[in-house]
Design a protein around this motif. Structure first.
Motif: not given
Ligand code: HEM
Length: 140
Positions: A34, A39, A42, A44
């Motif tokens: 992280s 995140q 996720q 993204r």
């Protein structure tokens, strides 16, 4: 992207690795950090667009060093062409709110049963119309 230590012992950070030992960097572990990938679980893709985009040594799907994938630039170009062609013609949205369970497919991770998508905008070419469902699957 594994490498076997040859000849002299190899110093890697605080470790000294003996000849004959294979070293395998874990792409998956790096991309779950992280501090490098906020995140990390996720989806993204926009994380690759900003000034803080992951750098060469934290985004290593094509390996690295002198044996880095010869087709890396070609593969990325191919991806851009295909994605552009799809998105020029239509707009896709996931049919379900939550993604299906993820599983390993060869060396990658993919939704277990593919992904159903809705066409939010009718395709410019073809005749499926708005609201049509399409099943996008990747061959195993
Ligand atoms: C998304 C697509 C691709 C991925 C993720 C990928 C990934 C990789 C990885 C991880 C390696 C090992 C690198 C290392 O040991 O450090 C590799 C090597 C290689 N890839 Fe790819 N590759 C892709 C597409 C392609 C394409 C399209 C071609 C050819 C047109 C290609 C040709 C090669 C070759 C020739 C090697 C061996 C390089 C060497 O040992 O010197 N790859 N690839």
């Amino acid at each position: 992207m594994g490498r076997v230590v040859c000849g002299e012992p190899f110093a890697l950070g605080e470790y000294v690795i003996a000849p004959g030992v294979e070293i395998n960097p874990s792409i998956r572990t790096i991309q779950r950090r992280s501090d490098l990938y906020p995140q990390p679980r996720q989806f993204r893709p926009e994380r690759f667009l900003g000034p803080d985009a992951p750098d060469t040594y934290t985004w290593v799907p094509f390996g690295g060093g002198t044996r880095r994938c010869l087709g890396a630039s070609f593969a990325l170009m191919e991806l851009r062409v295909v994605m552009r062609r799809i998105l020029e013609r239509t707009e896709l949205q996931p049919a379900a709110k939550d993604l299906d369970k993820v599983q390993f497919r060869a060396i990658t991770l993919a939704p277990r049963d593919g992904v159903q998508v809705l066409q939010a905008r009718p395709p410019v070419v073809g005749d499926q119309g708005a609201g049509a469902r399409a099943q996008l699957t990747t061959p195993v």
